[in-house]
Structure formats: C-alpha cells, structure tokens
Scaffold this motif. Structure first.
Motif, PDB file in Angstrom:
ATOM      1  N   ALA A 176       0.512  10.680  -9.019  1.00 57.57           N
ATOM      2  CA  ALA A 176      -0.206   9.435  -8.730  1.00 57.57           C
ATOM      3  C   ALA A 176       0.642   8.243  -9.140  1.00 57.57           C
ATOM      4  N   ASP A 177       1.348   8.348 -10.272  1.00 56.62           N
ATOM      5  CA  ASP A 177       2.262   7.277 -10.688  1.00 56.62           C
ATOM      6  C   ASP A 177       3.308   7.009  -9.624  1.00 56.62           C
ATOM      7  N   VAL A 178       3.828   8.073  -9.000  1.00 59.70           N
ATOM      8  CA  VAL A 178       4.873   7.916  -7.982  1.00 59.70           C
ATOM      9  C   VAL A 178       4.356   7.092  -6.810  1.00 59.70           C
ATOM     10  N   VAL A 179       3.134   7.400  -6.364  1.00 62.02           N
ATOM     11  CA  VAL A 179       2.564   6.649  -5.240  1.00 62.02           C
ATOM     12  C   VAL A 179       2.308   5.200  -5.638  1.00 62.02           C
ATOM     13  N   PHE A 180       1.701   4.986  -6.806  1.00 62.10           N
ATOM     14  CA  PHE A 180       1.453   3.624  -7.261  1.00 62.10           C
ATOM     15  C   PHE A 180       2.759   2.841  -7.406  1.00 62.10           C
ATOM     16  N   ALA A 181       3.805   3.495  -7.873  1.00 60.95           N
ATOM     17  CA  ALA A 181       5.085   2.803  -8.045  1.00 60.95           C
ATOM     18  C   ALA A 181       5.651   2.360  -6.701  1.00 60.95           C
ATOM     19  N   ASP A 182       5.534   3.211  -5.686  1.00 55.49           N
ATOM     20  CA  ASP A 182       6.026   2.826  -4.359  1.00 55.49           C
ATOM     21  C   ASP A 182       5.242   1.644  -3.799  1.00 55.49           C
ATOM     22  N   LEU A 183       3.931   1.671  -3.944  1.00 56.49           N
ATOM     23  CA  LEU A 183       3.128   0.555  -3.448  1.00 56.49           C
ATOM     24  C   LEU A 183       3.449  -0.723  -4.213  1.00 56.49           C
ATOM     25  N   ALA A 184       3.688  -0.592  -5.515  1.00 53.42           N
ATOM     26  CA  ALA A 184       4.051  -1.775  -6.306  1.00 53.42           C
ATOM     27  C   ALA A 184       5.399  -2.329  -5.874  1.00 53.42           C
ATOM     28  N   ASP A 185       6.361  -1.448  -5.578  1.00 53.74           N
ATOM     29  CA  ASP A 185       7.657  -1.931  -5.088  1.00 53.74           C
ATOM     30  C   ASP A 185       7.496  -2.657  -3.762  1.00 53.74           C
ATOM     31  N   GLY A 186       6.606  -2.153  -2.915  1.00 52.79           N
ATOM     32  CA  GLY A 186       6.336  -2.864  -1.669  1.00 52.79           C
ATOM     33  C   GLY A 186       5.703  -4.211  -1.920  1.00 52.79           C
ATOM     34  N   LEU A 187       4.809  -4.276  -2.901  1.00 57.28           N
ATOM     35  CA  LEU A 187       4.179  -5.546  -3.270  1.00 57.28           C
ATOM     36  C   LEU A 187       5.216  -6.550  -3.763  1.00 57.28           C
ATOM     37  N   ALA A 188       6.249  -6.049  -4.441  1.00 52.66           N
ATOM     38  CA  ALA A 188       7.271  -6.929  -5.001  1.00 52.66           C
ATOM     39  C   ALA A 188       8.290  -7.390  -3.964  1.00 52.66           C
ATOM     40  N   GLY A 189       8.282  -6.786  -2.777  1.00 48.78           N
ATOM     41  CA  GLY A 189       9.300  -7.095  -1.780  1.00 48.78           C
ATOM     42  C   GLY A 189       8.750  -7.845  -0.590  1.00 48.78           C
ATOM     43  N   THR A 190       9.592  -7.984   0.418  1.00 55.42           N
ATOM     44  CA  THR A 190       9.201  -8.667   1.647  1.00 55.42           C
ATOM     45  C   THR A 190      10.030  -8.139   2.797  1.00 55.42           C
ATOM     46  N   ASP A 191       9.482  -8.195   3.985  1.00 57.29           N
ATOM     47  CA  ASP A 191      10.197  -7.854   5.213  1.00 57.29           C
ATOM     48  C   ASP A 191       9.965  -8.991   6.199  1.00 57.29           C
ATOM     49  N   PRO A 192      10.964  -9.873   6.360  1.00 59.03           N
ATOM     50  CA  PRO A 192      10.756 -11.062   7.195  1.00 59.03           C
ATOM     51  C   PRO A 192      10.799 -10.792   8.691  1.00 59.03           C
ATOM     52  N   THR A 193      11.065  -9.540   9.088  1.00 57.37           N
ATOM     53  CA  THR A 193      11.121  -9.218  10.516  1.00 57.37           C
ATOM     54  C   THR A 193       9.805  -9.583  11.189  1.00 57.37           C
ATOM     55  N   GLU A 194       9.876 -10.319  12.285  1.00 54.19           N
ATOM     56  CA  GLU A 194       8.659 -10.677  13.005  1.00 54.19           C
ATOM     57  C   GLU A 194       8.387  -9.694  14.137  1.00 54.19           C
ATOM     58  N   ARG A 195       7.128  -9.442  14.354  1.00 51.18           N
ATOM     59  CA  ARG A 195       6.728  -8.555  15.446  1.00 51.18           C
ATOM     60  C   ARG A 195       5.362  -8.999  15.959  1.00 51.18           C
ATOM     61  N   SER A 239       1.077 -11.407 -11.698  1.00 56.11           N
ATOM     62  CA  SER A 239       1.626 -12.464 -10.847  1.00 56.11           C
ATOM     63  C   SER A 239       1.027 -12.398  -9.449  1.00 56.11           C
ATOM     64  N   ALA A 240       0.940 -11.193  -8.888  1.00 56.00           N
ATOM     65  CA  ALA A 240       0.368 -11.053  -7.545  1.00 56.00           C
ATOM     66  C   ALA A 240      -1.084 -11.497  -7.528  1.00 56.00           C
ATOM     67  N   ALA A 241      -1.845 -11.117  -8.549  1.00 54.67           N
ATOM     68  CA  ALA A 241      -3.250 -11.517  -8.607  1.00 54.67           C
ATOM     69  C   ALA A 241      -3.382 -13.036  -8.669  1.00 54.67           C
ATOM     70  N   GLU A 242      -2.578 -13.669  -9.506  1.00 58.31           N
ATOM     71  CA  GLU A 242      -2.696 -15.116  -9.693  1.00 58.31           C
ATOM     72  C   GLU A 242      -2.220 -15.890  -8.476  1.00 58.31           C
ATOM     73  N   GLN A 243      -1.146 -15.428  -7.846  1.00 55.14           N
ATOM     74  CA  GLN A 243      -0.579 -16.196  -6.737  1.00 55.14           C
ATOM     75  C   GLN A 243      -1.297 -15.947  -5.419  1.00 55.14           C
ATOM     76  N   ILE A 244      -1.751 -14.706  -5.197  1.00 49.68           N
ATOM     77  CA  ILE A 244      -2.381 -14.392  -3.916  1.00 49.68           C
ATOM     78  C   ILE A 244      -3.877 -14.657  -3.955  1.00 49.68           C
ATOM     79  N   CYS A 245      -4.512 -14.253  -5.033  1.00 46.38           N
ATOM     80  CA  CYS A 245      -5.957 -14.436  -5.112  1.00 46.38           C
ATOM     81  C   CYS A 245      -6.322 -15.875  -5.478  1.00 46.38           C
ATOM     82  N   GLY A 246      -5.475 -16.501  -6.293  1.00 45.38           N
ATOM     83  CA  GLY A 246      -5.693 -17.906  -6.605  1.00 45.38           C
ATOM     84  C   GLY A 246      -6.964 -18.167  -7.388  1.00 45.38           C
ATOM     85  N   ASP A 247      -7.362 -19.468  -7.396  1.00 45.69           N
ATOM     86  CA  ASP A 247      -8.551 -19.862  -8.155  1.00 45.69           C
ATOM     87  C   ASP A 247      -9.845 -19.662  -7.378  1.00 45.69           C
TER      88      ASP A 247
END
Length: 820
Positions: free
Chosen positions: A493-512, A588-596
């Motif tokens: 379960a840690d392995v899956v959570f870690a992958d999702l967290a890495d995705g949360l920390a990254g970005t893919d600017p490719t438009e589609r 950081s994700a909670a504060e920046q994305i969810c906001g006030d």
C-alpha cells in the motif's frame, strides 16, 4: 514451522530455493516417520474444506445468470471461479465445471478461452478393468466446490468410483509475506479416500495435462471488445519441452527458443510429487489432432494417443515421446502423473505449475522485471517448482493461520460467517485486477530522469478491464480500496501511495483534447493528483493520467482531499508514520489546491462521480474537506507546527457541510437536480477522520445521515434485496434521468460505495442496519447469482451489472477495521 511464524516473512524466492535441499531432507524424514504425517495432513485438509464450506463460496452446480452485462461491459458468464496465481504474476481460473477458462497471463490482459488440453484426470483398475475420469463436472455424478481465497477445493464423487477425489488448488498469496505472494506458482493437491464401506484404495493414477503457453500474448484489447478465442492461435513457433532436472518428483520444462539477440526466453515447469509409488511423464505431444485420416488414438505424437494410453493403462510415456521445435501453428503440451499401488488407506498427489516469465511488457513496448525476478535474478522454473513442493505444507499452514485470525476478527466484530468469508474472497481482486508488480526496467528501457515516478518498484491494480476503466491505480477508487492492502501487505500500500504522491508532486504540461468540454487541457496540472498511473495498453508508471480524455480529472473537487485523508488514515491504521517530505507535500497540496474556501462544482464531471450533474456544494466533496482539515490540523499539532490556519479551514468546511443538512440527512448537492437527494456514503470523509481520532461533526448527526441513507437508498430500493443506491430521494417513485449521455451511477448500486456505507453503519453503532446491507450485498455477489469472483462496479435491481472485476469493491476490507 507454526502458522504464526510462517506468516511473518520467509526470504526471497532465491533464498527459498537455497533452502530447498534442506526441505527435501526434512520431507524424507517426515516420510520415514510413517503414516502419522499423512494422517495429520489429511485432517488438515478436511478442516480446510470444512472452513471453506462454512465461510466461503460454495457451489454444487453452475448458478443461473441472475445479472446481465450493460452495454460496453464484458460478461464472462456465471460459471467462473477464483483466479489462481501470485500478485503480479501469471494467473488463470478453473471454473465451476472444472475447465481452465480465464487467463490473466500478462499484466493487464483478460481472456476467456476453454483450453481443452489443460485438465486433470484419474485412472484406476478394479476387477481387472480399467476406468478413468477427467476431473470435470460432466464426468462425474457429483461435483462440489468451496473456495476461501487463496485456496479452492473441488470434490468429485461417482457411483462407479470406489473413492472420493478432492482437488485443492492454491497459490501462496499469504498476507504479510510478500516474497511468497510474489512467487509465480500454482499448486494442485489431488487427494483420494475410500468411499464408506471401503478401507483401501485400488491401484490409482493421477495426471495433469498442460499446454505449452509460452509466447501466448493476447492483443491489448479491452475485454468487452475482444472477440477472439486466441487459443490455440498461431503463436507457438519455437516452443519445445524437455525433461526437468531431478527433484522431489518428476517434471517437464516447457520452453521457447529465444528471440534473436536474447539469451533466454521464459519457461514453465510442470511437476508432480506427493505420496505416489512411482511417477511418469510425457515430455511433448501436439495438443490437437492432425487431418491425416488416422484415428486420433493412433496419432503417436498427439494428445489423442497420449490420452488413450493413460485412459487404458494409467501410464504416460508409452507413446512416441521426445521434443521438437514447434511450428507457428503447432500447439504442444506435456503431461505428468503419479501412480499408487493398491491397498493404501488414502493418497495425495501434488502437481505444481511454476511460471518463470521474469519480464512483463506493456502496450508501448517498455519492459520491466517482475517482482520475483527483480534485476534478472529469478531462480528459474525448475527451482520454483522444487520450492513449491518443499514449502507447500508450510504455505498452507500460514494460510490456515491467516484464515483463522481474520475470520475470528470479523465474526468477533459481529459480522455473519458468510459476510466474513466474502471479505476474504474479495481479496482475490488483488491478484485478479490485471495486476502488475514490477521492480526495475530491463536494460535499455530506463524511464528517464524526467519521469514523474522514479522508483524501481511499482504495484498496479487496474480499475477494470473495460474501456474507460483500463488504468492502473485509479486514485478515486484506490482511496476506497487501500485497506485491503493496508491490512494485509502494508508496504505494498505504501508503494501505491508513494507513486500517487510523486504524481501529485509533478506535472505534465502536454496538452490534449478533452472531449466532453471540446477544448484542450494540460495532461497533469501542478499539485493535482493524477487520476491514474497509466494504462496497461500504453506506458504505465511513466505516462500518467490517461483518463485526461473524456473529462479533465485535474478539476475534480474531491481528488486532493481524498488523497491527503487516505494517506493519513493509512498511516494511522498501519502505524507507519509519513516521511517528513511526504507530509510537507500533502500539507502544501491541501493548502494550495483546496485553499481557504470550499469549492463548488462548476464543471460537469468534476468529481469521482463524473456522470452525475452535481452542482453547488456537494456533501461528498465537502465532507472530504471537513475530514481532511481536521486530520491535517491534528497531524500538524502533533508535529509541533502552527495549525491555526488549518483549524480555521476546518471550521469553514464544517459550516458549509452543516448548511447542507436537511434535518434528516446531508443533501447530495446545494443546487441542481439532487438538492433533495441523499448519497449514503457521501460522508466517508468524516468516517476516515473519526478513525484517525479527529472530531468533525456530532456523531448523532452522522448517524442520522446514515440511517436516512439506509431507509431511502437501501430499504427503499428493491426492498433491500440488492444493496443501497448510490444516490436516492425519499418518496421518489420514478427513476432519475440519466446525466452525461449514459445511465451510469444513477439508478445503480455502486458496490464499493455500498461496502463503505456498510462499514460506516457498523462503526457508528447502527448494527442491525449494517448486517442487513452486508447480507444483501453478500447475496448479490456470492449468493448464487453468477457474479462470484468477478465483482462488478455496479449492479441494478433490473438484473444488470456493469464493469466486472472492479477495484472499488475492495472497500469491503473496511469491515475488518470497524468497531463492534
């Protein structure tokens, strides 16, 4: 070794192979002890079958198909049983008729094909006459099955058979033992006991016939679109078989000529051992017949001749034997057998299929090492088979210990025996969801330094096998399903959570293009949780967020709060604290994305319920925010950080949630068509927060919402016989109109959500209601409806189901985490 000791970790497969010689010596010593070990083994097997009949899935015949597939969903039929195989390795299913018929040999592939060349059979002599039976339902008068994951049992009786045959099949998918769970072996124990009135067995022979499956790679086609049977097909070029090295019994190595430039190809060992007096084998034969005009039994190099020899003599190897490189259209197979002299009080013959297929490739060509063979250090097919024969009793003891402790835990919390067994059987989804468990890419296929997921090891479970679901670790379903792994293989379960967290920390600017919106969007926005970690048909663990197509999951209101809350709940449940870096990312994700502010639904499809036209504030997203801020604030305080702004955000979210209170329940949405509706599981954010020890809203109000959901969506739908609707409205006599072009999510029981709702009912003290819902869901899935071991995403009272083999129903494991 005790069951408790066996569950705790037993080394890598390679280390286990090194111990195989010691195990062989121990096995010889046990045999020298005489009949007592055999008696104990028989007693253990009988207890195992009785446990499966009491708690597990049982069938005396193929059930009627009570549910039919909705359009665009595949339908395997009602006869299927549990898939056999490891986590992330080749798996296949033996159905309720005794046919080998479902095949998940490569991660992400699902194929239904009855392969007639795969079967088990018995031969015996009585009164100077030869008799035989293939171990299938149409060959005997009585065929019964009982399954408690990861072990299935079949019993065969017939008036002409002076004995009863019990076939036990399993793979060592043992909770808390990752190395065993990754070992790519399947074992078949065939036991025989005299019928009442008899004290001894006649001369008996037991055989396993198995085709060479090397090279069989179905196309990357989702299940509903697949029309081909695929076997025998035209993929056999270069397949050949050779005798396996000497070991516990006798075996055959099914191999394949390596491709140009490759040092080796995969292999399968077909092996037999056990209490037999002798063993025999047929190294190779063609599994179909030739149009030569010669009767099948006289075609020396074919299955017809081999089978005729076994049926008439009980022996293998009496026809023309040997190996040859197969042509592209020439399927070949092998057979091994154990032979027992007359006069025994009982007997057991053990077969092993060991799959040394060390690599797994995906649709765009990247190839990874499977977990058992990380870095190319797998032990080989023959050594895997030897390991399985050596440790079979130890593995079964570990499984017995896990069954006993888990069933005691579930029944001790008040769940009925059948419901407790369903919790265990649904864990089979961990192996059945096209699962990939990989550790490093092979040479020349490095994902690159710019990849979002840079770890070597990944675990991927498909959301499902139909179009739109064909993605690994779909996050919104994972947030329901993770306790199945947290409670059994917490590091995975840690392995899956870690992958999702890495995705949360990254970005893919490719438009589609995003088709519903008729516009282009970025594939993955900064600090947005990816919907998935890729599709098996593309480049999983490298190309993420494949669902950015129909809708834009970057806009989902529930994604980030659900992920933050689920990670913190997983840490609390397992006692595995979050690393500081991960905590900083989540905060950081909670504060920046969810906001006030508490976000409103502003775009169709901006939640996991992407086919519901939710508008305004929803109780689903708002409860997740309420629960998330409560838990994040508590975690910040525990870490000595300033939690004042987090507490303020929690209060704002709670105020919005309170505004959705109708006096009876939290309304599904503050605007639009669902303002009068209730979603029974929409407050699971409060449930997770409560599990973490954080206060949110008054428990009586939570109980009121759950009670209303029970009355409106469960008892008010089909008189509570199917399960609770995802969304319903009191006194509504008509169906909801569909949203988004298809009737999905409305007018349906979402199975995973229903299990989450069931767990919440029990957790918050509504015991009778929880038992009622759990009983209905058990009957729907395992009560003779034909849905067993292919749990769908959704069912409807009209007798319809959708998206079988779905990730979200692993939420049933919340039943094992709830208080009495």
């Amino acid at each position: 070794m005790t069951a408790e000791r066996a569950v705790v970790g037993t080394g890598t497969p390679a280390e286990g192979v090194k111990r195989a010689a010691e195990g062989a010596q121990q096995a010889a010593a046990r045999a020298a002890e005489g009949a007592e070990p055999a008696v104990k083994r028989a007693q253990g097997a009988a207890a195992r079958v009785e446990r499966a009949r009491t708690f597990g899935f049982t069938a005396d015949q193929v059930p009627e198909a009570a549910f039919q597939a909705k359009p665009r969903s595949h339908d395997d039929g009602p006869q299927h049983g549990m898939l056999l195989g490891p986590i992330g390795g080749p798996a296949f299913g033996r159905d309720l008729t005794g046919h080998f018929s479902r095949w998940h040999l490569w991660p992400g592939t699902h194929l239904v094909a009855d392969i007639e060349a795969a079967f088990l059979a018995v031969h015996w002599t009585s009164g100077g006459h030869h008799h035989h039976r293939v171990l299938r339902a149409d060959q005997v008068v009585e065929h019964r099955t009982a399954t408690l994951f990861p072990v299935s049992h079949e019993t065969f009786r017939d008036p002409e058979m002076p004995f009863t045959v019990t076939l036990t099949a399993f793979s060592p998918v043992i909770p808390w033992d990752e190395d065993a769970a990754a070992t790519p072996v399947v074992l078949f124990d065939v036991s025989a006991a005299p019928v009442p009135g008899q004290t001894e067995l006649p001369a008996l022979d037991v055989a396993l016939f198995w085709p060479n499956l090397n090279g069989w790679q179905p196309a990357w086609v989702t299940a509903a679109d697949r029309g081909d049977r695929s076997w025998p097909g035209q993929h056999h070029a270069g397949n050949y078989n050779v005798p396996a090295p000497p070991g516990h019994g006798l075996g055959v190595l099914q191999q394949r000529t390596p491709a140009p430039g490759m040092d080796s190809a995969g292999a399968v060992c077909v092996s037999v051992a056990g209490s037999a007096d002798r063993f025999s084998r047929q190294v190779q034969f063609k599994t179909d017949q030739n149009a030569t005009g010669v009767p099948p039994a006289e075609q020396e190099f074919t299955l017809g001749a081999v089978w005729q020899a076994f049926a008439g003599t009980g022996q293998l190897g009496t026809t023309a034997d040997g190996s040859w490189p197969a042509h592209w259209h020439e399927p070949v197979g092998s057979a091994v057998a154990g032979h027992l002299d007359a006069g025994r009080p009982g007997a057991q013959v053990q077969f092993v299929l060991a799959f040394d297929w060390p690599t797994a490739g995906f649709g765009q060509g990247r190839t990874w090492w499977r977990r058992y063979a990380a870095r190319g250090e797998g032990p080989g097919a023959a050594a895997l088979a030897e390991l399985a024969h050596t440790r079979a009793d130890e593995w079964l003891a570990a499984i017995d210990g896990w069954h006993t402790s888990t069933l005691n835990r579930l029944t001790g919390r008040g769940w009925a025996p059948q419901v407790a067994g369903t919790v265990i059987n649904e864990l089979s989804l961990v192996t059945a969801l096209g699962t990939a468990w990989v550790d490093g890419t092979i040479d020349g296929h490095d994902p690159g330094l710019d990849a979002l997921l840079r770890r070597r090891e990944h675990l991927g479970l498909l959301e499902g096998f139909d179009e739109g679901y064909f993605y690994f670790n779909t996050a919104d379903l994972w947030h329901y399903a993770f306790p199945a792994l947290s409670q059994n293989w917490p590091r995975l379960a840690d392995v899956v959570f870690a992958d999702l967290a890495d995705g949360l920390a990254g970005t893919d600017p490719t438009e589609r293009p995003v088709y519903r919106l008729n516009t282009h969007r970025r594939t993955l926005e900064p600090l947005r949780l990816p919907h998935d970690v890729g599709s098996a048909a593309e480049d999983p663990f490298v190309r993420l967020n494949g669902y950015t197509m129909r809708d834009d999951p970057n806009t989902w209101r529930d994604a980030t709060p659900a992920h933050v809350l689920a990670q913190l709940t997983h840490a609390r449940l397992t006692g595995r604290p979050l690393p500081d870096q991960r905590w900083c990312l989540l905060r950081s994700a909670a504060e920046q994305i969810c906001g006030d502010q508490v976000p409103e639904h502003a775009e169709f499809g901006d939640s996991t319920w992407d086919n519901l036209a939710l508008r305004g504030h929803s109780s689903y997203a708002t409860s997740l925010l309420t629960g998330m801020w409560a838990v994040v604030a508590a975690e910040a305080q525990r870490r000595g950080e300033d939690a004042t702004p987090l507490v303020a955000r929690h209060e704002r979210a709670r105020a919005v949630l309170q505004s959705l209170w109708t006096g009876e329940h939290y309304r599904a949405a503050s605007a639009g068509k669902y303002t009068g509706a209730v979603m029974p599981d929409s407050i699971w954010g409060l449930f997770y927060a409560d599990l973490c020890g954080a206060d949110t809203v008054a428990r009586e109000r939570i109980r009121g919402h759950l009670r209303a959901g029970y009355e409106i969506c469960h008892r008010g739908y089909a008189d509570g016989q199917v399960g609770p609707l995802l969304i319903g409205e009191r006194d509504r006599t008509s169906r909801f109109d569909q949203d988004g072009g298809e009737e999905l999510q409305v007018n349906e029981v979402l199975v995973g959500s229903a299990w989450m709702f069931t767990a919440m009912l029990r957790h918050f003290g509504l015991h009778a209601e929880a038992d009622d819902v759990a009983g209905s869901l058990h009957r729907t899935l395992y009560g003779g409806t034909g849905l067993q071991f292919r749990t769908p995403a959704a069912v409807a009272a009209e007798g319809l189901f959708r998206a079988p083999l779905n990730l979200r129903p692993l939420a049933i494991w919340w039943l094992a985490a709830t208080a009495r």
